[in-house]
Design a protein around this motif. Structure first.
Motif, PDB file in Angstrom:
ATOM      1  N   ARG A  54       6.896   2.871  -1.479  1.00  0.00           N
ATOM      2  CA  ARG A  54       7.452   3.059  -2.822  1.00  0.00           C
ATOM      3  C   ARG A  54       7.356   4.528  -3.224  1.00  0.00           C
ATOM      4  NH1 ARG A  54       3.712  -0.836  -3.721  1.00  0.00           N
ATOM      5  NH2 ARG A  54       2.633   0.387  -5.323  1.00  0.00           N
ATOM      6  N   ALA A  55       8.427   5.063  -3.760  1.00  0.00           N
ATOM      7  CA  ALA A  55       8.444   6.451  -4.228  1.00  0.00           C
ATOM      8  C   ALA A  55       9.020   6.474  -5.635  1.00  0.00           C
ATOM      9  CB  ALA A  55       9.279   7.328  -3.300  1.00  0.00           C
ATOM     10  N   GLU A  56       8.414   7.283  -6.492  1.00  0.00           N
ATOM     11  CA  GLU A  56       8.901   7.412  -7.858  1.00  0.00           C
ATOM     12  C   GLU A  56       8.687   8.836  -8.337  1.00  0.00           C
ATOM     13  OE1 GLU A  56       4.703   5.671  -9.680  1.00  0.00           O
ATOM     14  OE2 GLU A  56       6.567   4.576  -9.987  1.00  0.00           O
ATOM     15  N   ARG A  57       9.469   9.222  -9.281  1.00  0.00           N
ATOM     16  CA  ARG A  57       9.347  10.571  -9.822  1.00  0.00           C
ATOM     17  C   ARG A  57       8.068  10.689 -10.636  1.00  0.00           C
ATOM     18  NH1 ARG A  57      13.856  13.195  -8.690  1.00  0.00           N
ATOM     19  NH2 ARG A  57      15.784  12.000  -8.367  1.00  0.00           N
ATOM     20  N   ALA A  58       7.454  11.853 -10.556  1.00  0.00           N
ATOM     21  CA  ALA A  58       6.228  12.143 -11.300  1.00  0.00           C
ATOM     22  C   ALA A  58       6.368  13.551 -11.865  1.00  0.00           C
ATOM     23  CB  ALA A  58       5.010  12.040 -10.386  1.00  0.00           C
ATOM     24  N   PRO A  59       5.539  13.933 -12.829  1.00  0.00           N
ATOM     25  CA  PRO A  59       5.640  15.284 -13.385  1.00  0.00           C
ATOM     26  C   PRO A  59       5.551  16.354 -12.305  1.00  0.00           C
ATOM     27  CG  PRO A  59       4.197  13.926 -14.722  1.00  0.00           C
ATOM     28  CD  PRO A  59       4.516  13.118 -13.501  1.00  0.00           C
ATOM     29  N   GLY A  60       6.588  17.167 -12.201  1.00  0.00           N
ATOM     30  CA  GLY A  60       6.605  18.263 -11.239  1.00  0.00           C
ATOM     31  C   GLY A  60       6.897  17.859  -9.812  1.00  0.00           C
ATOM     32  N   GLY A  61       7.229  16.583  -9.557  1.00  0.00           N
ATOM     33  CA  GLY A  61       7.497  16.177  -8.181  1.00  0.00           C
ATOM     34  C   GLY A  61       7.675  14.683  -8.054  1.00  0.00           C
ATOM     35  N   VAL A  62       7.050  14.095  -7.030  1.00  0.00           N
ATOM     36  CA  VAL A  62       7.175  12.666  -6.776  1.00  0.00           C
ATOM     37  C   VAL A  62       5.813  12.091  -6.425  1.00  0.00           C
ATOM     38  CG1 VAL A  62       9.559  12.864  -5.950  1.00  0.00           C
ATOM     39  CG2 VAL A  62       7.675  12.992  -4.322  1.00  0.00           C
ATOM     40  N   ARG A  63       5.687  10.787  -6.570  1.00  0.00           N
ATOM     41  CA  ARG A  63       4.515  10.059  -6.108  1.00  0.00           C
ATOM     42  C   ARG A  63       4.980   8.985  -5.139  1.00  0.00           C
ATOM     43  NH1 ARG A  63      -0.464   7.484  -9.509  1.00  0.00           N
ATOM     44  NH2 ARG A  63      -1.211   9.614  -9.132  1.00  0.00           N
ATOM     45  N   VAL A  64       4.379   8.967  -3.954  1.00  0.00           N
ATOM     46  CA  VAL A  64       4.685   7.969  -2.939  1.00  0.00           C
ATOM     47  C   VAL A  64       3.456   7.081  -2.770  1.00  0.00           C
ATOM     48  CG1 VAL A  64       5.446   7.571  -0.575  1.00  0.00           C
ATOM     49  CG2 VAL A  64       6.168   9.647  -1.769  1.00  0.00           C
ATOM     50  N   THR A  65       3.644   5.782  -2.868  1.00  0.00           N
ATOM     51  CA  THR A  65       2.550   4.830  -2.732  1.00  0.00           C
ATOM     52  C   THR A  65       2.650   4.131  -1.388  1.00  0.00           C
ATOM     53  OG1 THR A  65       2.492   4.472  -5.125  1.00  0.00           O
ATOM     54  CG2 THR A  65       1.425   2.821  -3.737  1.00  0.00           C
ATOM     55  N   LEU A  66       1.584   4.271  -0.599  1.00  0.00           N
ATOM     56  CA  LEU A  66       1.571   3.735   0.756  1.00  0.00           C
ATOM     57  C   LEU A  66       0.325   2.888   0.972  1.00  0.00           C
ATOM     58  CD1 LEU A  66       1.856   7.203   1.069  1.00  0.00           C
ATOM     59  CD2 LEU A  66       3.119   6.368   3.034  1.00  0.00           C
ATOM     60  N   PRO A  67       0.315   2.068   2.036  1.00  0.00           N
ATOM     61  CA  PRO A  67      -0.928   1.393   2.409  1.00  0.00           C
ATOM     62  C   PRO A  67      -1.995   2.425   2.756  1.00  0.00           C
ATOM     63  CG  PRO A  67       0.951   0.391   3.513  1.00  0.00           C
ATOM     64  CD  PRO A  67       1.449   1.647   2.877  1.00  0.00           C
ATOM     65  N   ALA A  68      -3.235   2.150   2.394  1.00  0.00           N
ATOM     66  CA  ALA A  68      -4.314   3.110   2.615  1.00  0.00           C
ATOM     67  C   ALA A  68      -4.483   3.459   4.091  1.00  0.00           C
ATOM     68  CB  ALA A  68      -5.623   2.552   2.056  1.00  0.00           C
ATOM     69  N   PRO A 105      -6.223  -1.060  -1.989  1.00  0.00           N
ATOM     70  CA  PRO A 105      -5.549  -1.118  -0.681  1.00  0.00           C
ATOM     71  C   PRO A 105      -4.453  -0.073  -0.514  1.00  0.00           C
ATOM     72  CG  PRO A 105      -4.688  -2.837  -2.099  1.00  0.00           C
ATOM     73  CD  PRO A 105      -5.811  -2.178  -2.867  1.00  0.00           C
ATOM     74  N   ASP A 106      -4.182   0.698  -1.569  1.00  0.00           N
ATOM     75  CA  ASP A 106      -3.096   1.677  -1.533  1.00  0.00           C
ATOM     76  C   ASP A 106      -3.647   3.102  -1.605  1.00  0.00           C
ATOM     77  OD1 ASP A 106      -1.174  -0.354  -1.537  1.00  0.00           O
ATOM     78  OD2 ASP A 106      -1.163  -0.439  -3.728  1.00  0.00           O
ATOM     79  N   VAL A 107      -2.779   4.043  -1.226  1.00  0.00           N
ATOM     80  CA  VAL A 107      -3.068   5.450  -1.428  1.00  0.00           C
ATOM     81  C   VAL A 107      -1.821   6.074  -2.043  1.00  0.00           C
ATOM     82  CG1 VAL A 107      -2.313   6.118   0.899  1.00  0.00           C
ATOM     83  CG2 VAL A 107      -3.864   7.605  -0.385  1.00  0.00           C
ATOM     84  N   HIS A 108      -2.022   6.902  -3.064  1.00  0.00           N
ATOM     85  CA  HIS A 108      -0.910   7.576  -3.724  1.00  0.00           C
ATOM     86  C   HIS A 108      -0.843   9.014  -3.209  1.00  0.00           C
ATOM     87  CE1 HIS A 108      -0.743   4.168  -6.367  1.00  0.00           C
ATOM     88  NE2 HIS A 108      -1.964   4.404  -6.838  1.00  0.00           N
ATOM     89  N   LEU A 109       0.321   9.397  -2.734  1.00  0.00           N
ATOM     90  CA  LEU A 109       0.564  10.775  -2.316  1.00  0.00           C
ATOM     91  C   LEU A 109       1.410  11.445  -3.386  1.00  0.00           C
ATOM     92  CD1 LEU A 109       0.600  13.112  -0.214  1.00  0.00           C
ATOM     93  CD2 LEU A 109       2.698  12.070   0.715  1.00  0.00           C
TER      94      LEU A 109
END
Length: 224
Positions: free
Chosen positions: A159-173, A202-206
């Motif tokens: 999953r990827a979504e816009r975040a302030p100044g860029g994006v946040r990608v949520t992946l399995p840890a 169980p997730d990690v946010h990049l």
């Protein structure tokens, strides 16, 4: 069968059949009058040649494989095909990664062109099309260009979504180590990119942040 019959039966033009004979791929018999003749095996041989061409093999490579196809076992044919197909796959993946990088570059260029101010006169220093060229140069000279394919494989269907100044990608840890390694390598080439990892069960946010001039590249890589 005569050459016209073989051409009609297989869909391979007679001119190509003659070329294959000259290239040592398709032997032909001769009638007393000098006309070419072929047996039913020619149909199967042409199917093998066509399959090899669809896999990207050269005629020289196909010719090298034909003795095993004719007199050897299926395992021998597979052993001959395997390294050649693997080489074509590696080459195709390299070209696909390069094409993806070019798509990223073009999207970034379009974004900058869309942001150009509508005004008469020459373009000044504040023109978005020429502002902050460093991110684009990086993407062409060993940053994203060298690792775009790796990012795509690591992110997959995350999953990827816009975040302030860029994006946040949520992946399995479990993918954290892989994306951390890619982020470290990216920073060596493109220090203007900022990567942060946040573990959440169980997730990690990049989180990926970048200057405004590099935002289209980040969006193209991580949002699509």
């Amino acid at each position: 069968m005569r050459i016209s019959e073989l051409a009609e039966r297989t869909g391979v033009p007679a001119t190509t059949l003659r070329y294959y004979e000259d290239a040592g791929l398709l032997p032909a018999g001769r009638t007393p009058a000098g006309y070419r003749t072929y047996g039913d095996e020619a149909v199967r041989r042409l199917a093998f040649i066509g399959a090899g061409k669809h896999l990207g093999l050269s005629l020289d490579e196909i010719r090298e494989l034909l003795p095993a196809w004719q007199d050897g076992t299926c395992a021998q044919v597979a052993a001959g095909l395997r390294p050649r197909v693997a080489a074509r796959l590696a080459d195709a993946e390299r070209r696909a990664a390069g094409l993806h990088d070019f798509v990223v570059l073009l999207r970034a260029a379009l974004a900058r062109l869309d942001a150009l101010p509508e005004r008469p006169g020459p373009c000044g220093d504040d023109c978005a099309a020429v502002d902050e060229p460093a991110p684009v140069a990086c993407s062409l000279t060993g940053g994203m260009a060298g690792r775009a394919g790796e990012w795509r494989r690591a992110i997959g269907d995350a999953r990827a979504e816009r975040a302030p100044g860029g994006v946040r990608v949520t992946l399995p840890a479990g993918r954290a180590a892989e994306v951390a390694g890619l982020a470290a390598a990216e920073r060596e080439c493109c220090p203007f990119l900022d990567f942060r990892l946040h573990f959440d069960g169980p997730d990690v946010h990049l989180d990926v942040r970048a200057p405004a001039g590099a935002a289209p590249i980040v969006d193209a890589l991580f949002v699509g």
